[in-house]
Motif scaffolding. Structure first.
Motif, PDB file in Angstrom:
ATOM      1  N   UNK A 288       0.836  -1.203   0.000  1.00 24.63           N
ATOM      2  CA  UNK A 288       0.000   0.000   0.000  1.00 24.63           C
ATOM      3  C   UNK A 288       0.870   1.252   0.000  1.00 24.63           C
ATOM      4  N   UNK A 289       1.922   1.253   0.812  1.00 28.36           N
ATOM      5  CA  UNK A 289       2.793   2.426   0.870  1.00 28.36           C
ATOM      6  C   UNK A 289       3.538   2.625  -0.450  1.00 28.36           C
ATOM      7  N   UNK A 290       3.862   1.529  -1.145  1.00 29.41           N
ATOM      8  CA  UNK A 290       4.534   1.659  -2.444  1.00 29.41           C
ATOM      9  C   UNK A 290       3.608   2.317  -3.468  1.00 29.41           C
ATOM     10  N   UNK A 291       2.307   2.071  -3.358  1.00 29.37           N
ATOM     11  CA  UNK A 291       1.337   2.741  -4.234  1.00 29.37           C
ATOM     12  C   UNK A 291       1.345   4.244  -3.958  1.00 29.37           C
ATOM     13  N   UNK A 292       1.347   4.606  -2.672  1.00 32.24           N
ATOM     14  CA  UNK A 292       1.403   6.017  -2.289  1.00 32.24           C
ATOM     15  C   UNK A 292       2.652   6.672  -2.877  1.00 32.24           C
ATOM     16  N   UNK A 293       3.795   6.024  -2.710  1.00 29.00           N
ATOM     17  CA  UNK A 293       5.051   6.595  -3.197  1.00 29.00           C
ATOM     18  C   UNK A 293       5.090   6.715  -4.719  1.00 29.00           C
ATOM     19  N   UNK A 294       4.399   5.829  -5.395  1.00 29.88           N
ATOM     20  CA  UNK A 294       4.371   5.871  -6.855  1.00 29.88           C
ATOM     21  C   UNK A 294       3.556   7.060  -7.375  1.00 29.88           C
TER      22      UNK A 294
ATOM     23  N   UNK B 128      -1.754  11.525   4.681  1.00 30.17           N
ATOM     24  CA  UNK B 128      -2.200  10.137   4.532  1.00 30.17           C
ATOM     25  C   UNK B 128      -1.683   9.261   5.682  1.00 30.17           C
ATOM     26  N   UNK B 129      -0.468   9.522   6.132  1.00 30.47           N
ATOM     27  CA  UNK B 129       0.067   8.800   7.295  1.00 30.47           C
ATOM     28  C   UNK B 129      -0.732   9.138   8.558  1.00 30.47           C
ATOM     29  N   UNK B 130      -1.141  10.402   8.677  1.00 38.14           N
ATOM     30  CA  UNK B 130      -1.940  10.822   9.830  1.00 38.14           C
ATOM     31  C   UNK B 130      -3.295  10.122   9.836  1.00 38.14           C
ATOM     32  N   UNK B 131      -3.939  10.074   8.683  1.00 38.55           N
ATOM     33  CA  UNK B 131      -5.234   9.396   8.605  1.00 38.55           C
ATOM     34  C   UNK B 131      -5.053   7.907   8.879  1.00 38.55           C
ATOM     35  N   UNK B 132      -3.967   7.331   8.375  1.00 41.05           N
ATOM     36  CA  UNK B 132      -3.679   5.924   8.668  1.00 41.05           C
ATOM     37  C   UNK B 132      -3.570   5.693  10.178  1.00 41.05           C
TER      38      UNK B 132
ATOM     39  N   UNK C 188      -4.274   5.075   4.715  1.00 41.93           N
ATOM     40  CA  UNK C 188      -3.042   5.343   3.977  1.00 41.93           C
ATOM     41  C   UNK C 188      -3.311   5.614   2.496  1.00 41.93           C
ATOM     42  N   UNK C 189      -4.238   4.882   1.915  1.00 44.95           N
ATOM     43  CA  UNK C 189      -4.472   4.974   0.475  1.00 44.95           C
ATOM     44  C   UNK C 189      -5.539   5.991   0.068  1.00 44.95           C
ATOM     45  N   UNK C 190      -6.251   6.571   1.019  1.00 45.40           N
ATOM     46  CA  UNK C 190      -7.476   7.289   0.658  1.00 45.40           C
ATOM     47  C   UNK C 190      -7.287   8.455  -0.314  1.00 45.40           C
ATOM     48  N   UNK C 191      -6.133   9.093  -0.315  1.00 45.79           N
ATOM     49  CA  UNK C 191      -5.882  10.224  -1.224  1.00 45.79           C
ATOM     50  C   UNK C 191      -4.761   9.935  -2.214  1.00 45.79           C
ATOM     51  N   UNK C 192      -4.470   8.657  -2.469  1.00 51.11           N
ATOM     52  CA  UNK C 192      -3.315   8.320  -3.316  1.00 51.11           C
ATOM     53  C   UNK C 192      -3.420   8.942  -4.723  1.00 51.11           C
TER      54      UNK C 192
ATOM     55  N   UNK D 190     -11.610  -0.087  -1.193  1.00 55.20           N
ATOM     56  CA  UNK D 190     -11.935   0.790  -2.322  1.00 55.20           C
ATOM     57  C   UNK D 190     -13.277   1.477  -2.106  1.00 55.20           C
ATOM     58  N   UNK D 191     -14.274   0.734  -1.639  1.00 52.10           N
ATOM     59  CA  UNK D 191     -15.598   1.321  -1.403  1.00 52.10           C
ATOM     60  C   UNK D 191     -15.539   2.397  -0.324  1.00 52.10           C
ATOM     61  N   UNK D 192     -14.770   2.160   0.734  1.00 49.12           N
ATOM     62  CA  UNK D 192     -14.628   3.174   1.786  1.00 49.12           C
ATOM     63  C   UNK D 192     -13.945   4.427   1.238  1.00 49.12           C
ATOM     64  N   UNK D 193     -12.922   4.229   0.416  1.00 50.61           N
ATOM     65  CA  UNK D 193     -12.223   5.364  -0.185  1.00 50.61           C
ATOM     66  C   UNK D 193     -13.160   6.142  -1.110  1.00 50.61           C
TER      67      UNK D 193
END
Length: 196
Positions: free
Chosen positions: A6-12, A23-27, A49-53, A82-85
């Protein structure tokens, strides 16, 4: 799907350190509530973590969250996440009908306000921050004007938690990653100045 993936998706997809910190704060807030409510900590954490990727690539209401959902599916992100995001963006039309979705919506905006309040304190720290300090800034609509107070209050109510208890909970959660967020300021975790 694990946290590292998941974090690799954020970094990408994200280049802004400010947005990554959000995103780390929300995580952190989501992990706090998962523990408190005896939910799956990894699922809740990855949702935060992923909500605003996709925010940098798709920052408009027409695109944010909805354009990112197919990317998350391709990456193997569980549909529950995904549905929550999708539901954290009012304009997506996806209802917030699970505790996971309600928690994400309740934590998202509030983490930004809490962070903003910590940054203007003399200590520049989360360690001595309380909800009463946030409450004082709450009334000043010019302060952190982007933080929609009505939305934050409504989200807490929908999640079933008192706004100021929720604020204290988020502060406690963010203290666990204060060094990562750059919000230790001049204090140590126990609230003593760093010189002690």
């Amino acid at each position: 799907m694990d946290r590292e993936t998941a974090y690799s998706i954020v970094q990408k997809y994200i280049t802004s350190n400010h947005l990554i910190n959000h995103m780390l704060a929300v995580e952190a807030a989501m992990r706090f509530y998962a523990l408190k409510l005896q939910q799956d900590v990894e699922t809740w954490g990855m949702t935060g973590l992923l909500h605003d990727f996709d925010w940098e690539k798709y920052p408009t209401p027409e695109q944010h969250a909805t354009a990112g959902a197919p990317i998350l599916r391709e990456q193997g992100v569980p549909e529950e996440i995904i549905q929550a995001i999708l539901s954290h963006a009012d304009y997506s039309g996806v209802p917030r009908n699970t505790p996971l979705a309600k928690a994400l919506f309740a934590c998202d905006e509030l983490t930004g306000l809490v962070t903003a309040v910590a940054l203007v304190r003399p200590s520049r720290s989360l360690y001595d921050l309380t909800s009463s300090s946030v409450k004082k800034k709450w009334k000043d609509r010019a302060f952190a004007a982007g933080a929609n107070r009505e939305e934050i209050a409504a989200a807490a109510a929908d999640f079933g938690v008192d706004l100021w208890q929720h604020t204290d909970n988020v502060i406690i959660a963010l203290r666990s990653i204060a060094p990562q967020l750059g919000l230790e300021g001049n204090l140590r975790p126990n609230g003593l100045p760093a010189a002690f």
